[in-house]
Design a protein around this motif. Structure first.
Motif, short mmCIF file in Angstrom:
data_model
loop_
_atom_site.label_atom_id
_atom_site.label_comp_id
_atom_site.label_asym_id
_atom_site.label_seq_id
_atom_site.Cartn_x
_atom_site.Cartn_y
_atom_site.Cartn_z
N UNK A 113 0.82 -1.09 -0.03
CA UNK A 113 0.08 -0.10 -0.05
C UNK A 113 0.80 1.34 -0.03
N UNK A 114 1.99 1.24 0.81
CA UNK A 114 2.91 2.54 0.64
C UNK A 114 3.44 2.46 -0.67
N UNK A 115 3.81 1.34 -1.25
CA UNK A 115 4.58 1.68 -2.74
C UNK A 115 3.41 1.98 -3.62
N UNK A 116 2.13 1.71 -3.34
CA UNK A 116 1.06 2.17 -4.41
C UNK A 116 0.98 3.66 -4.25
N UNK A 117 1.24 4.19 -3.04
CA UNK A 117 1.09 5.72 -3.03
C UNK A 117 2.10 6.45 -3.60
N UNK A 118 3.08 5.77 -4.15
CA UNK A 118 4.19 6.55 -4.79
C UNK A 118 3.71 6.72 -6.55
N UNK A 119 4.28 7.46 -6.93
CA UNK A 119 3.99 7.58 -8.51
C UNK A 119 4.45 6.55 -9.53
N UNK A 120 5.59 6.10 -9.40
CA UNK A 120 6.22 4.99 -10.15
C UNK A 120 6.99 4.05 -9.26
N UNK A 121 6.69 2.75 -9.62
CA UNK A 121 7.55 1.55 -8.82
C UNK A 121 8.22 0.45 -9.90
N UNK A 122 9.40 0.38 -9.10
CA UNK A 122 10.49 -0.38 -9.92
C UNK A 122 10.79 -1.44 -9.05
N UNK A 123 10.90 -2.75 -9.29
CA UNK A 123 10.97 -3.82 -8.52
C UNK A 123 12.12 -4.52 -8.85
N UNK A 124 13.07 -4.93 -7.96
CA UNK A 124 14.15 -5.85 -7.98
C UNK A 124 13.50 -7.36 -8.37
N UNK A 125 14.30 -8.09 -9.16
CA UNK A 125 14.14 -9.49 -9.24
C UNK A 125 14.07 -10.09 -7.98
N UNK A 126 13.26 -11.27 -7.87
CA UNK A 126 13.17 -11.87 -6.77
C UNK A 126 12.11 -11.11 -5.76
N UNK A 127 11.34 -10.17 -5.94
CA UNK A 127 10.70 -9.42 -4.89
C UNK A 127 9.35 -10.08 -4.87
N UNK A 128 8.61 -10.06 -3.72
CA UNK A 128 7.27 -10.54 -3.47
C UNK A 128 6.35 -9.62 -2.97
N UNK A 129 5.27 -9.44 -3.56
CA UNK A 129 4.34 -8.22 -3.62
C UNK A 129 2.81 -9.09 -3.25
N UNK A 178 3.92 -2.86 -11.11
CA UNK A 178 5.14 -2.06 -11.26
C UNK A 178 5.43 -1.87 -12.71
N UNK A 179 6.27 -0.99 -13.00
CA UNK A 179 6.58 -0.34 -14.36
C UNK A 179 7.78 -1.01 -14.77
N UNK A 180 8.81 -1.53 -13.93
CA UNK A 180 10.07 -2.06 -14.62
C UNK A 180 10.47 -3.17 -13.33
N UNK A 181 11.16 -4.10 -13.84
CA UNK A 181 11.95 -5.19 -13.25
C UNK A 181 13.43 -5.18 -13.40
N UNK A 182 14.27 -4.98 -12.67
CA UNK A 182 15.66 -5.27 -12.79
C UNK A 182 16.50 -6.14 -11.66
N UNK A 183 17.62 -6.36 -12.10
CA UNK A 183 18.51 -6.94 -11.11
C UNK A 183 18.70 -6.34 -9.79
N UNK A 184 18.71 -7.11 -8.67
CA UNK A 184 18.79 -6.32 -7.38
C UNK A 184 20.05 -5.53 -7.42
N UNK A 185 20.89 -5.91 -7.96
CA UNK A 185 22.15 -5.14 -7.88
C UNK A 185 21.99 -3.65 -8.61
N UNK A 186 21.15 -3.77 -9.35
CA UNK A 186 20.77 -2.37 -10.36
C UNK A 186 19.68 -1.41 -9.84
N UNK A 187 19.14 -2.12 -8.85
CA UNK A 187 17.85 -1.29 -8.47
C UNK A 187 17.89 0.18 -8.06
N UNK A 188 18.91 0.47 -7.20
CA UNK A 188 18.99 1.87 -6.90
C UNK A 188 19.56 2.77 -7.87
#
Length: 259
Positions: A113-129, A178-188
């Motif tokens: 729910x906190x993430x949905x309050x943001x404008x853009x959501x990107x997730x790392x591979x392996x994320x559970x939502x 989410x709008x994009x999925x990236x490797x964890x090491x690339x997330x930030x």
């Protein structure tokens, strides 16, 4: 200002908020939500900050509400807490600057729910939502029954909320959560890349575009279109509009002043 449950830093004109309750997988309690609201107010008043990233580190964006905190709550305490959650998430949703959620690990219940309050959501591979509240004898209360349906449609919202079953990052991407999925090491790095791009846009136009989208989600189409018409016309009173169009004709990069 120092915080008990948050870390905050500025990278140029980008504000980076890190939820910082690692022992509890960033579970949301009253202290965190109150501090987060205070920090959002601080950022709103900071003209140097043009875009914001909210993250929780590599293991958990936020694993949900703090169950130990909520267990013995009566209905009055529960309502006070969820009202605080709404107030804080609404501050993020209505912040006149773009907010990116950089999600890794767990984003469950209140974390989703906190993430949905943001404008853009990107997730790392392996994320559970997901929204697993039904398994606790409750339902989403921090906006999940409203924002989730608006983002992914009633069908997916009902499946996620009724079953309580989480989804992975790729499924979240496929349904538009989410709008994009990236490797964890690339997330930030990816989050900062997007934030820097947004920070370079015309601030007033960015603020007005966000306002129009938010407003349009709660009114009928003719009302939303009229609001867009008036807002678009207002932008022609800004120096940024003149600069943006002049730069286009002169084939150069615009320099926006937020005026």
């Amino acid at each position: 200002m120092e915080f008990e449950t948050l870390l905050y830093e500025k990278d140029g004109n980008i504000g980076i908020i890190t939820l910082n309750r690692p022992k509890f997988f960033n579970a949301l309690n009253d202290v965190l939500m109150r501090e987060l609201g205070q920090l959002i107010d601080q950022i709103a008043a900071d003209d140097e900050v043009k875009a914001v990233i909210i993250t929780g580190g590599s293991k958990a964006f936020a694993a949900g509400g703090d169950i130990a905190y909520m267990l013995d709550a009566d209905s009055l305490k529960a309502e006070a807490f969820i009202a605080l959650c709404h107030q804080t998430i609404d501050k993020i949703a209505n912040l006149p600057k773009p907010v990116i959620a950089a999600i890794a690990g767990l984003a469950l219940g209140g974390g989703c729910e906190l993430a949905m309050g943001c404008d853009i959501r990107i997730a790392a591979e392996g994320t559970t939502i997901g929204q697993p509240e039904i398994n606790l004898g409750i339902m989403p209360g921090a906006g999940g029954t409203q924002r989730l349906a608006r983002l992914v449609g009633e069908g997916w919202a009902k499946q996620l909320i009724f079953t309580g079953d989480p989804i992975d990052a790729q499924t979240a991407l496929s349904i538009g959560l989410v709008t994009k999925v990236v490797p964890l090491e690339s997330l930030m790095d990816e989050a900062k890349k997007i934030a820097k791009k947004l920070a370079g846009k015309a601030p007033i136009a960015m603020r007005m575009a966000k306002t129009c989208i938010n407003y349009g989600g709660s009114v009928d189409l003719p009302s939303g279109l009229l609001f867009e018409q008036k807002t678009w016309s207002f932008l022609f009173s800004t120096a940024d509009q003149k600069e943006g169009m002049k730069a286009f004709l002169e084939k150069r990069k615009p320099v926006f002043q937020g005026k």
